[in-house]
Design a protein around this motif. Structure first.
Motif, PDB file in Angstrom:
ATOM      1  N   LEU A 300     -26.190  21.041 -16.473  1.00  0.00           N
ATOM      2  CA  LEU A 300     -27.303  21.894 -16.062  1.00  0.00           C
ATOM      3  C   LEU A 300     -27.751  21.628 -14.624  1.00  0.00           C
ATOM      4  O   LEU A 300     -27.814  22.558 -13.815  1.00  0.00           O
ATOM      5  N   PRO A 301     -28.058  20.368 -14.247  1.00  0.00           N
ATOM      6  CA  PRO A 301     -28.409  20.141 -12.836  1.00  0.00           C
ATOM      7  C   PRO A 301     -27.237  20.370 -11.894  1.00  0.00           C
ATOM      8  O   PRO A 301     -27.431  20.828 -10.766  1.00  0.00           O
ATOM      9  N   ALA A 302     -26.015  20.078 -12.343  1.00  0.00           N
ATOM     10  CA  ALA A 302     -24.843  20.270 -11.481  1.00  0.00           C
ATOM     11  C   ALA A 302     -24.629  21.743 -11.171  1.00  0.00           C
ATOM     12  O   ALA A 302     -24.349  22.122 -10.023  1.00  0.00           O
ATOM     13  N   ILE A 303     -24.761  22.596 -12.184  1.00  0.00           N
ATOM     14  CA  ILE A 303     -24.584  24.036 -11.983  1.00  0.00           C
ATOM     15  C   ILE A 303     -25.641  24.572 -11.021  1.00  0.00           C
ATOM     16  O   ILE A 303     -25.362  25.455 -10.200  1.00  0.00           O
ATOM     17  N   TYR A 304     -26.852  24.039 -11.119  1.00  0.00           N
ATOM     18  CA  TYR A 304     -27.925  24.460 -10.211  1.00  0.00           C
ATOM     19  C   TYR A 304     -27.673  23.940  -8.790  1.00  0.00           C
ATOM     20  O   TYR A 304     -27.796  24.675  -7.811  1.00  0.00           O
ATOM     21  N   LEU A 305     -27.316  22.668  -8.679  1.00  0.00           N
ATOM     22  CA  LEU A 305     -27.213  22.031  -7.369  1.00  0.00           C
ATOM     23  C   LEU A 305     -25.985  22.444  -6.575  1.00  0.00           C
ATOM     24  O   LEU A 305     -25.994  22.388  -5.345  1.00  0.00           O
ATOM     25  N   VAL A 306     -24.926  22.876  -7.253  1.00  0.00           N
ATOM     26  CA  VAL A 306     -23.687  23.173  -6.536  1.00  0.00           C
ATOM     27  C   VAL A 306     -23.858  24.341  -5.567  1.00  0.00           C
ATOM     28  O   VAL A 306     -23.177  24.412  -4.531  1.00  0.00           O
ATOM     29  N   ASP A 307     -24.776  25.254  -5.856  1.00  0.00           N
ATOM     30  CA  ASP A 307     -25.075  26.351  -4.933  1.00  0.00           C
ATOM     31  C   ASP A 307     -26.313  26.078  -4.079  1.00  0.00           C
ATOM     32  O   ASP A 307     -26.656  26.885  -3.220  1.00  0.00           O
ATOM     33  N   LYS A 308     -26.997  24.951  -4.326  1.00  0.00           N
ATOM     34  CA  LYS A 308     -28.198  24.618  -3.562  1.00  0.00           C
ATOM     35  C   LYS A 308     -27.926  23.564  -2.505  1.00  0.00           C
ATOM     36  O   LYS A 308     -28.326  23.721  -1.346  1.00  0.00           O
ATOM     37  N   GLY A 310     -24.677  22.017  -2.248  1.00  0.00           N
ATOM     38  CA  GLY A 310     -23.282  22.056  -1.848  1.00  0.00           C
ATOM     39  C   GLY A 310     -22.316  21.471  -2.856  1.00  0.00           C
ATOM     40  O   GLY A 310     -22.698  20.800  -3.817  1.00  0.00           O
ATOM     41  N   ARG A 311     -21.024  21.741  -2.602  1.00  0.00           N
ATOM     42  CA  ARG A 311     -19.964  21.281  -3.503  1.00  0.00           C
ATOM     43  C   ARG A 311     -19.716  19.769  -3.378  1.00  0.00           C
ATOM     44  O   ARG A 311     -19.540  19.078  -4.373  1.00  0.00           O
ATOM     45  N   ARG A 312     -19.670  19.273  -2.133  1.00  0.00           N
ATOM     46  CA  ARG A 312     -19.263  17.885  -1.896  1.00  0.00           C
ATOM     47  C   ARG A 312     -20.095  16.851  -2.670  1.00  0.00           C
ATOM     48  O   ARG A 312     -19.539  16.037  -3.416  1.00  0.00           O
ATOM     49  N   PRO A 313     -21.428  16.831  -2.516  1.00  0.00           N
ATOM     50  CA  PRO A 313     -22.197  15.784  -3.196  1.00  0.00           C
ATOM     51  C   PRO A 313     -22.117  15.860  -4.713  1.00  0.00           C
ATOM     52  O   PRO A 313     -22.194  14.831  -5.394  1.00  0.00           O
ATOM     53  N   VAL A 314     -21.949  17.078  -5.254  1.00  0.00           N
ATOM     54  CA  VAL A 314     -21.891  17.237  -6.708  1.00  0.00           C
ATOM     55  C   VAL A 314     -20.540  16.779  -7.253  1.00  0.00           C
ATOM     56  O   VAL A 314     -20.377  16.585  -8.461  1.00  0.00           O
ATOM     57  N   LEU A 315     -19.572  16.572  -6.381  1.00  0.00           N
ATOM     58  CA  LEU A 315     -18.286  16.016  -6.791  1.00  0.00           C
ATOM     59  C   LEU A 315     -18.212  14.516  -6.532  1.00  0.00           C
ATOM     60  O   LEU A 315     -17.799  13.739  -7.405  1.00  0.00           O
ATOM     61  N   ILE A 316     -18.623  14.092  -5.357  1.00  0.00           N
ATOM     62  CA  ILE A 316     -18.378  12.721  -4.906  1.00  0.00           C
ATOM     63  C   ILE A 316     -19.149  11.681  -5.719  1.00  0.00           C
ATOM     64  O   ILE A 316     -18.571  10.730  -6.273  1.00  0.00           O
ATOM     65  N   TYR A 349     -22.558   8.065 -18.893  1.00  0.00           N
ATOM     66  CA  TYR A 349     -21.206   8.307 -18.365  1.00  0.00           C
ATOM     67  C   TYR A 349     -20.829   9.775 -18.502  1.00  0.00           C
ATOM     68  O   TYR A 349     -20.345  10.406 -17.557  1.00  0.00           O
ATOM     69  N   GLY A 350     -21.065  10.328 -19.698  1.00  0.00           N
ATOM     70  CA  GLY A 350     -20.668  11.706 -19.958  1.00  0.00           C
ATOM     71  C   GLY A 350     -21.410  12.720 -19.115  1.00  0.00           C
ATOM     72  O   GLY A 350     -20.837  13.715 -18.670  1.00  0.00           O
ATOM     73  N   ILE A 351     -22.700  12.469 -18.865  1.00  0.00           N
ATOM     74  CA  ILE A 351     -23.497  13.391 -18.056  1.00  0.00           C
ATOM     75  C   ILE A 351     -22.926  13.507 -16.655  1.00  0.00           C
ATOM     76  O   ILE A 351     -22.743  14.612 -16.117  1.00  0.00           O
ATOM     77  N   PHE A 352     -22.624  12.376 -16.038  1.00  0.00           N
ATOM     78  CA  PHE A 352     -22.079  12.408 -14.675  1.00  0.00           C
ATOM     79  C   PHE A 352     -20.627  12.867 -14.658  1.00  0.00           C
ATOM     80  O   PHE A 352     -20.196  13.546 -13.722  1.00  0.00           O
ATOM     81  N   ASN A 353     -19.883  12.514 -15.682  1.00  0.00           N
ATOM     82  CA  ASN A 353     -18.494  12.944 -15.761  1.00  0.00           C
ATOM     83  C   ASN A 353     -18.387  14.462 -15.870  1.00  0.00           C
ATOM     84  O   ASN A 353     -17.588  15.101 -15.175  1.00  0.00           O
ATOM     85  N   THR A 354     -19.203  15.046 -16.739  1.00  0.00           N
ATOM     86  CA  THR A 354     -19.153  16.495 -16.901  1.00  0.00           C
ATOM     87  C   THR A 354     -19.707  17.226 -15.687  1.00  0.00           C
ATOM     88  O   THR A 354     -19.263  18.328 -15.359  1.00  0.00           O
ATOM     89  N   SER A 355     -20.664  16.621 -14.990  1.00  0.00           N
ATOM     90  CA  SER A 355     -21.254  17.297 -13.834  1.00  0.00           C
ATOM     91  C   SER A 355     -20.222  17.543 -12.736  1.00  0.00           C
ATOM     92  O   SER A 355     -20.256  18.567 -12.053  1.00  0.00           O
ATOM     93  N   MET A 356     -19.274  16.626 -12.556  1.00  0.00           N
ATOM     94  CA  MET A 356     -18.270  16.837 -11.508  1.00  0.00           C
ATOM     95  C   MET A 356     -17.134  17.739 -11.983  1.00  0.00           C
ATOM     96  O   MET A 356     -16.385  18.284 -11.179  1.00  0.00           O
ATOM     97  N   ASN A 357     -17.030  17.914 -13.291  1.00  0.00           N
ATOM     98  CA  ASN A 357     -15.942  18.745 -13.825  1.00  0.00           C
ATOM     99  C   ASN A 357     -16.070  20.213 -13.456  1.00  0.00           C
ATOM    100  O   ASN A 357     -15.091  20.962 -13.545  1.00  0.00           O
ATOM    101  N   ILE A 358     -17.253  20.655 -13.047  1.00  0.00           N
ATOM    102  CA  ILE A 358     -17.409  22.063 -12.695  1.00  0.00           C
ATOM    103  C   ILE A 358     -16.532  22.443 -11.508  1.00  0.00           C
ATOM    104  O   ILE A 358     -16.211  23.614 -11.315  1.00  0.00           O
ATOM    105  N   HIS A 359     -16.110  21.449 -10.716  1.00  0.00           N
ATOM    106  CA  HIS A 359     -15.283  21.733  -9.546  1.00  0.00           C
ATOM    107  C   HIS A 359     -13.844  22.083  -9.899  1.00  0.00           C
ATOM    108  O   HIS A 359     -13.102  22.574  -9.053  1.00  0.00           O
ATOM    109  N   GLN A 360     -13.443  21.818 -11.135  1.00  0.00           N
ATOM    110  CA  GLN A 360     -12.081  22.134 -11.541  1.00  0.00           C
ATOM    111  C   GLN A 360     -11.783  23.623 -11.400  1.00  0.00           C
ATOM    112  O   GLN A 360     -10.634  24.004 -11.161  1.00  0.00           O
TER     113      GLN A 360
END
Length: 458
Positions: A300-308, A310-316, A349-360
């Protein structure tokens, strides 16, 4: 004066959400198929008296199938079209799900899991490219990231269904594996209503047909991107040429380093929780279901933040946090912690792991042009599944020979390498059109990162 906007400039409409659920339905089934095998294997293993090697082969078969499905399905998606491949792929979901009920030995199950894996691998480039080519540029990250969210909904649902079906006894695994046919049949009929991608049609020189679809859906004030290259021939090797080789390498590396440890842990999470001391009273299955549902929180926060932001921090940074938490789990694996504390660490672990998976499904769709977009997503899917299949095969062997602590450290090390690679290679594509993002590695062409201005015509 009438206002003319491109397909990527129009605001979100009802049609976009319809497309989201049509394409996301495939992601739901993908997650369901990957998740249900974890519960089924735990029931199935003692019945067939399978060795750890054979268990690993059954789990690995899906990922090997995904390798071929991603490579072949992605390329065919660019050749014959998004909608055609969508329907063919769902038909394969149904045809491969039902026979699992009737298998009489592990070899048969390996074959059907391979075929299902092929269908899952092929669906990734179809769903992702379809959604990307209809999505407004400002909300593309949200929509593509949301597809991954539906993957985890399917994954979580599989554990709940599997937990519920355990009451059926020794044959419960048959019902678990066959149950994936139900959502596949429903989605197959729903997808009959979907239009072909206008961008794909235009890339094949069918501009009239593309504009007709756009005008039927959005009205006469919407056009294709003005910087579109028409009648482009699709060649598989183009993903390695003209500056795209760098992005192909980046996608293959970060995607593989995400899924290799994550899929291995997910496939054997009931056994892992058993190693932590929760093997009585089906607690390992209940814990698996709880964890998979909480993983959605990270999206949920990753989907919101990726367009707010940027892509880089939500992956790294999620790469780094996932690595650190697994190190902590390794250190505490022999401490006999409470069920709640262990699950809490796995949830973090799962929360952060899934948050970066949106970049796939974000980066591969943004960094390549329409003519090879499906091919690029399929290649990323396929290569990453080599890592997933190897890690899934080796995970129970490492767990058995070296123990839980070393196994957690190995997974943490893969995530840390992913952090380093993403820090060095990940580009920023926020608020850019597909025409802009697909030329980022071409120094002779420069675009602003701001959305294109609106055009008005009389």
């Amino acid at each position: 004066m009438s206002r003319v906007r491109t397909l990527e400039e129009i605001p979100l409409r009802k049609f976009h959400w319809q497309m989201f659920f049509y394409t996301g339905g495939g992601a739901f089934i993908d997650g369901y198929i990957i998740g249900i095998i974890a519960v089924a294997l735990a029931v199935l293993q003692p019945q067939f008296d399978m060795s750890l090697t054979l268990v690993g082969m059954i789990a690995m078969a899906t990922y090997v199938g995904m390798f071929f499905g991603g490579i072949i399905g992605g390329y065919l998606t660019d050749i014959i079209g998004r909608k055609t491949m969508f329907l063919l792929d769902l038909g394969l979901f149904v045809l491969a799900s039902i026979p699992q009920f009737f298998v009489t030995d592990p070899a048969q199950l390996i074959i059907w899991r391979f075929i299902l894996g092929f269908a899952v691998g092929a669906d990734n480039p179809i769903s992702a490219t379809y959604m990307a080519e209809f999505a407004p540029s400002k909300q593309r990250g949200v929509l593509l990231g949301g597809l991954i969210a539906l993957w985890y909904v399917g994954y979580g649902a599989s554990y709940l269904v599997g937990y519920w079906l355990l009451a059926l006894g020794d044959d419960s695994w048959r019902w678990m594996l066959t149950s994936s046919a139900i959502p596949a049949i429903i989605l197959l009929f729903a997808r009959l209503k979907m239009p072909e991608s206008p961008l794909w049609l235009a890339s094949k020189g069918k501009v009239k047909e593309a504009n007709a679809i756009i005008q039927k859906i959005f009205g006469k004030g919407v056009i294709l991107s003005e910087s579109f290259e028409y009648k482009e021939k699709t060649s598989f090797m183009d993903i390695f040429k003209n500056g795209y080789g760098k992005w192909t390498l980046f996608i293959a590396l970060f995607w593989t380093l995400q899924v290799a440890p994550a899929f291995a842990i997910a496939t054997y999470i009931p056994q892992v929780l058993g190693e932590f001391g929760f093997a009585d009273g089906n607690m390992e299955y209940l814990g698996s279901a709880i964890m998979s549902l909480f993983y959605l929180v990270g999206l949920l926060p990753a989907i919101y933040l990726v367009d707010k932001i940027g892509r880089r921090p939500v992956l790294i940074w999620p790469f780094l946090v996932s690595s650190v938490v697994l190190v902590v789990l390794g250190i505490t694996s022999s401490w006999q912690m409470s069920f709640a504390l262990t699950i809490t660490l796995f949830v973090i672990y799962g929360i952060f792991n899934t948050s970066m998976n949106i970049h796939q499904w974000i980066y591969p769709n943004e960094l390549f042009p329409t003519k090879i977009r499906g091919t690029a997503v399929g290649f990323g899917t396929g290569v990453s599944r080599i890592g997933a299949s190897l890690s899934t095969f080796l995970f129970p062997l490492i767990l058995s020979k070296y123990g839980l602590e070393v196994t957690m450290y190995c997974c943490a090390a893969l995530f840390f390498v992913g952090f380093l690679i993403s820090f060095m290679m990940a580009p920023e594509t926020r608020n850019m059109t597909l025409a802009e993002t697909s030329t980022l590695n071409k120094p002779s062409i420069k675009f602003s990162s701001k959305p294109s201005p609106k055009r008005e015509t009389v």
